[in-house]
Design a protein around this motif. Structure first.
Motif, PDB file in Angstrom:
ATOM      1  N   ILE A  76       0.821  -1.206   0.000  1.00  0.00           N
ATOM      2  CA  ILE A  76       0.000   0.000   0.000  1.00  0.00           C
ATOM      3  C   ILE A  76       0.860   1.264   0.000  1.00  0.00           C
ATOM      4  CG2 ILE A  76      -1.999  -1.060   1.110  1.00  0.00           C
ATOM      5  CD1 ILE A  76      -1.023   0.029   3.788  1.00  0.00           C
ATOM      6  N   TYR A  77       2.188   1.109   0.121  1.00  0.00           N
ATOM      7  CA  TYR A  77       3.065   2.277   0.197  1.00  0.00           C
ATOM      8  C   TYR A  77       4.475   1.834  -0.151  1.00  0.00           C
ATOM      9  CZ  TYR A  77       4.883   6.676   2.269  1.00  0.00           C
ATOM     10  OH  TYR A  77       5.470   7.903   2.487  1.00  0.00           O
ATOM     11  N   HIS A  78       5.150   2.594  -1.022  1.00  0.00           N
ATOM     12  CA  HIS A  78       6.506   2.252  -1.421  1.00  0.00           C
ATOM     13  C   HIS A  78       7.270   3.539  -1.706  1.00  0.00           C
ATOM     14  CE1 HIS A  78       9.364   0.136  -4.528  1.00  0.00           C
ATOM     15  NE2 HIS A  78      10.007   0.589  -3.456  1.00  0.00           N
ATOM     16  N   VAL A  79       8.264   3.848  -0.850  1.00  0.00           N
ATOM     17  CA  VAL A  79       9.067   5.058  -1.022  1.00  0.00           C
ATOM     18  C   VAL A  79      10.546   4.723  -0.926  1.00  0.00           C
ATOM     19  CG1 VAL A  79       7.286   6.608  -0.119  1.00  0.00           C
ATOM     20  CG2 VAL A  79       8.956   5.607   1.457  1.00  0.00           C
ATOM     21  N   ASP A  80      11.357   5.524  -1.602  1.00  0.00           N
ATOM     22  CA  ASP A  80      12.808   5.403  -1.457  1.00  0.00           C
ATOM     23  C   ASP A  80      13.431   6.715  -0.969  1.00  0.00           C
ATOM     24  OD1 ASP A  80      12.521   6.923  -3.731  1.00  0.00           O
ATOM     25  OD2 ASP A  80      13.648   5.596  -5.047  1.00  0.00           O
ATOM     26  N   GLU A  81      12.569   7.650  -0.583  1.00  0.00           N
ATOM     27  CA  GLU A  81      13.036   8.900   0.006  1.00  0.00           C
ATOM     28  C   GLU A  81      11.935   9.456   0.886  1.00  0.00           C
ATOM     29  OE1 GLU A  81      14.605  13.318  -1.409  1.00  0.00           O
ATOM     30  OE2 GLU A  81      14.849  11.601  -2.759  1.00  0.00           O
ATOM     31  N   LEU A  82      12.303   9.935   2.078  1.00  0.00           N
ATOM     32  CA  LEU A  82      11.323  10.466   3.021  1.00  0.00           C
ATOM     33  C   LEU A  82      11.710  11.876   3.453  1.00  0.00           C
ATOM     34  CD1 LEU A  82      10.396   7.600   5.532  1.00  0.00           C
ATOM     35  CD2 LEU A  82       8.853   8.778   3.973  1.00  0.00           C
ATOM     36  N   GLU A  83      10.728  12.749   3.485  1.00  0.00           N
ATOM     37  CA  GLU A  83      10.908  14.102   3.990  1.00  0.00           C
ATOM     38  C   GLU A  83      10.432  14.146   5.434  1.00  0.00           C
ATOM     39  OE1 GLU A  83       8.703  18.438   3.617  1.00  0.00           O
ATOM     40  OE2 GLU A  83       8.527  16.996   1.962  1.00  0.00           O
ATOM     41  N   ASN A  84      11.236  14.744   6.295  1.00  0.00           N
ATOM     42  CA  ASN A  84      10.842  14.917   7.689  1.00  0.00           C
ATOM     43  C   ASN A  84       9.984  16.170   7.791  1.00  0.00           C
ATOM     44  OD1 ASN A  84      10.555  15.267  10.434  1.00  0.00           O
ATOM     45  ND2 ASN A  84      12.713  14.994  10.920  1.00  0.00           N
ATOM     46  N   ASP A  85       8.687  15.992   7.659  1.00  0.00           N
ATOM     47  CA  ASP A  85       7.772  17.137   7.713  1.00  0.00           C
ATOM     48  C   ASP A  85       7.267  17.397   9.130  1.00  0.00           C
ATOM     49  OD1 ASP A  85       6.411  14.722   7.546  1.00  0.00           O
ATOM     50  OD2 ASP A  85       4.651  15.596   6.601  1.00  0.00           O
ATOM     51  N   PHE A  86       7.889  16.752  10.129  1.00  0.00           N
ATOM     52  CA  PHE A  86       7.555  17.029  11.530  1.00  0.00           C
ATOM     53  C   PHE A  86       8.435  18.132  12.101  1.00  0.00           C
ATOM     54  CE2 PHE A  86       5.836  12.569  11.602  1.00  0.00           C
ATOM     55  CZ  PHE A  86       4.527  12.939  11.810  1.00  0.00           C
ATOM     56  N   ASP A  87       9.753  17.956  12.011  1.00  0.00           N
ATOM     57  CA  ASP A  87      10.637  18.967  12.618  1.00  0.00           C
ATOM     58  C   ASP A  87      11.781  19.400  11.699  1.00  0.00           C
ATOM     59  OD1 ASP A  87      12.620  16.922  12.812  1.00  0.00           O
ATOM     60  OD2 ASP A  87      11.876  16.332  14.781  1.00  0.00           O
ATOM     61  N   GLY A  88      11.872  18.824  10.492  1.00  0.00           N
ATOM     62  CA  GLY A  88      12.877  19.254   9.534  1.00  0.00           C
ATOM     63  C   GLY A  88      14.252  18.644   9.718  1.00  0.00           C
ATOM     64  N   MET A  89      14.464  17.881  10.796  1.00  0.00           N
ATOM     65  CA  MET A  89      15.760  17.257  11.038  1.00  0.00           C
ATOM     66  C   MET A  89      16.053  16.225   9.965  1.00  0.00           C
ATOM     67  SD  MET A  89      18.423  17.083  12.968  1.00  0.00           S
ATOM     68  CE  MET A  89      19.752  15.975  13.441  1.00  0.00           C
ATOM     69  N   LYS A  90      17.305  16.119   9.580  1.00  0.00           N
ATOM     70  CA  LYS A  90      17.710  15.104   8.612  1.00  0.00           C
ATOM     71  C   LYS A  90      17.419  13.722   9.172  1.00  0.00           C
ATOM     72  CE  LYS A  90      21.671  13.427   5.930  1.00  0.00           C
ATOM     73  NZ  LYS A  90      23.104  13.643   5.591  1.00  0.00           N
ATOM     74  N   ILE A  91      16.836  12.864   8.356  1.00  0.00           N
ATOM     75  CA  ILE A  91      16.561  11.496   8.786  1.00  0.00           C
ATOM     76  C   ILE A  91      17.179  10.519   7.796  1.00  0.00           C
ATOM     77  CG2 ILE A  91      14.425  12.076   9.985  1.00  0.00           C
ATOM     78  CD1 ILE A  91      12.961  10.819   7.533  1.00  0.00           C
ATOM     79  N   TYR A  92      17.335   9.298   8.243  1.00  0.00           N
ATOM     80  CA  TYR A  92      17.871   8.231   7.415  1.00  0.00           C
ATOM     81  C   TYR A  92      16.814   7.132   7.296  1.00  0.00           C
ATOM     82  CZ  TYR A  92      22.335  10.535   8.347  1.00  0.00           C
ATOM     83  OH  TYR A  92      23.346  11.469   8.438  1.00  0.00           O
ATOM     84  N   MET A  93      16.722   6.542   6.127  1.00  0.00           N
ATOM     85  CA  MET A  93      15.747   5.468   5.932  1.00  0.00           C
ATOM     86  C   MET A  93      16.350   4.158   6.425  1.00  0.00           C
ATOM     87  SD  MET A  93      13.776   6.432   2.407  1.00  0.00           S
ATOM     88  CE  MET A  93      12.958   4.847   2.422  1.00  0.00           C
ATOM     89  N   ARG A  94      16.392   4.044   7.739  1.00  0.00           N
ATOM     90  CA  ARG A  94      16.947   2.859   8.382  1.00  0.00           C
ATOM     91  C   ARG A  94      15.904   2.254   9.306  1.00  0.00           C
ATOM     92  NH1 ARG A  94      22.498   5.675  10.624  1.00  0.00           N
ATOM     93  NH2 ARG A  94      23.502   6.101   8.611  1.00  0.00           N
ATOM     94  N   SER A  95      16.084   0.999   9.634  1.00  0.00           N
ATOM     95  CA  SER A  95      15.229   0.338  10.626  1.00  0.00           C
ATOM     96  C   SER A  95      16.104  -0.622  11.406  1.00  0.00           C
ATOM     97  CB  SER A  95      14.084  -0.413   9.941  1.00  0.00           C
ATOM     98  OG  SER A  95      14.578  -1.352   9.006  1.00  0.00           O
ATOM     99  N   TRP A  96      16.137  -0.451  12.708  1.00  0.00           N
ATOM    100  CA  TRP A  96      17.023  -1.272  13.530  1.00  0.00           C
ATOM    101  C   TRP A  96      16.236  -2.121  14.511  1.00  0.00           C
ATOM    102  CZ3 TRP A  96      19.771   0.503  18.489  1.00  0.00           C
ATOM    103  CH2 TRP A  96      20.681  -0.469  18.912  1.00  0.00           C
ATOM    104  N   ALA A  97      15.146  -1.551  15.021  1.00  0.00           N
ATOM    105  CA  ALA A  97      14.344  -2.268  16.012  1.00  0.00           C
ATOM    106  C   ALA A  97      12.923  -1.733  15.948  1.00  0.00           C
ATOM    107  CB  ALA A  97      14.937  -2.092  17.407  1.00  0.00           C
TER     108      ALA A  97
END
Length: 393
Positions: free
Chosen positions: A312-333
């Motif tokens: 239902i959703y497929h992205v390869d880039e995400l914008e942080n529209d909450f606080d503007g901080m740089k984010i990484y498309m990672r998942s650890w836990a």
């Protein structure tokens, strides 16, 4: 006129939902095949599927650092982090304050050299050390409660009250089952016989092991030699298989076997950024599933699946529209409501400065600027920051 409206509606549906029509699923035998087209990935915003983002600094002394963080378990009030290189389990509260470190390095009674698996059993921490062929159970204060011999030397395990599950990458017993279920110390069933050629793979596995899904009462285990994910019911019986098909971006089985013991060759193959090597994360949530994988070495993709494992959703880039901080498309836990990744605190500090340099900011309690201001000095030390994204229901 009605026909024209119907045609317009269909065209708008296609245009507004390119993700939904580019990723299909089908059934093959007893497996649900999830077809994913990498070229159809879009840019997205965190708010699409997350309702908030938060940051936690894991605070620990320089004299006892986390080195190479591996498995992490989160509860409502605690965070457990395995330090792979120092064979220790760090216990934090949910604000990142260190409560205790479970560590007893050695080969004697009550000691362990390596952590091959870590579990939480109520308020007890269970550690498997396959090198010493034993398990140890500690309370949260680090006191040894129980120690015993491992029944099976497996790559991954789940030890339950009524049954246990074991995963063997190179197979177990005459049938070479890669997953076995035991009850009362007896093998009751085996699943997934080792495929021909797979015995030559190096022994390695996902840090998540057997993942329990409390919403559907079942277990999953993600392997690193294929895209296939077994689904076992609440009694540990094979219920279903799901498998991903990336089409032209597949790392085909024959190619995997050919390059099984050629890590340099695999790395060279991955540099083109097109081949998907394995499923990095598969996390269950109340009304959907989260999937993370990489095409090549650095190109991260996020998927959300519905209850039927349809994309239902497929992205390869995400914008942080909450606080503007740089984010990484990672998942650890993950927890039942969150997806978490960790980042080096110095990198976090650098990212913050780069993102907000020359910008007038308003410091609000609990926000990114409040977090940075409160932890500025500690962020410049050798620590880790957890980026916590709460998943929308």
């Amino acid at each position: 006129m009605k026909e024209n409206k119907a045609i317009i509606f269909i065209l708008l549906t296609f245009l507004l939902n390119p993700i939904l029509i580019s990723c299909e699923s089908k059934t093959k035998g007893d497996a649900k095949i999830i077809q994913v087209d990498l070229d159809a990935a879009k840019n997205g915003k965190i708010s699409d599927h997350f309702e908030s983002i938060d940051y936690i600094l894991l605070d620990y002394p320089d004299s006892l650092p986390i080195v190479n963080p591996a498995k992490m378990i989160l509860t409502n009030d605690r965070i457990f982090v395995e330090s792979r290189e120092t064979a220790a389990v760090f216990v934090f509260d949910r604000k990142g304050n260190l409560q205790n470190v479970i560590r007893n390095y050695g080969e004697g009674p009550g000691q362990f050299l390596l952590i091959d698996d870590m579990f939480l059993e109520g308020n007890l921490v269970r550690i498997h050390c396959t090198y010493l062929k034993k398990y140890l159970i500690f309370n949260l204060e680090g006191e040894l409660i129980e120690e015993g011999k491992l029944d099976e030397i497996a790559d991954r395990s789940f030890i339950g009250k009524d049954f246990s599950l074991f995963h063997f990458q190179k197979g177990h017993g005459p049938e070479k089952f890669t997953i076995i279920r035991k009850e009362n110390d007896n093998v009751t069933q085996g699943f997934f016989p080792l495929q021909e050629g797979f015995e030559i793979f190096y022994s390695y596995n996902s840090i998540y092991g057997f993942q329990f899904d409390p919403f559907r009462d079942c277990y999953y285990i993600v392997g690193l030699d294929s895209y296939e994910i077994p689904v076992l019911d609440g009694k540990g019986i094979l219920k279903q298989k799901i498998d991903f098909d990336f089409g032209k971006n597949n790392f085909e089985i024959n190619k995997r076997i050919e390059m099984a013991q050629d890590p340099n060759g695999v790395n060279a193959l991955m540099k083109d950024g097109k081949i998907v090597r394995y499923i990095n994360s598969f996390f269950p949530f109340k009304n959907k599933f989260f999937v993370n994988f990489f095409s090549g070495i650095r190109n991260s993709h996020f998927l959300f699946l519905d209850e039927n494992f349809d994309v239902i959703y497929h992205v390869d880039e995400l914008e942080n529209d909450f606080d503007g901080m740089k984010i990484y498309m990672r998942s650890w836990a993950y927890s039942e409501i969150e997806i978490i990744y960790q980042i080096d605190s110095k990198q976090f500090y650098s990212d913050y400065v780069e993102t907000f340099m020359g910008t007038k900011v308003t410091v609000k309690k609990g926000g990114i600027h409040d977090f940075f201001k409160s932890n500025k000095e500690k962020l410049e030390e050798e620590k880790y920051v957890l980026v916590v994204m709460k998943v929308k229901e």
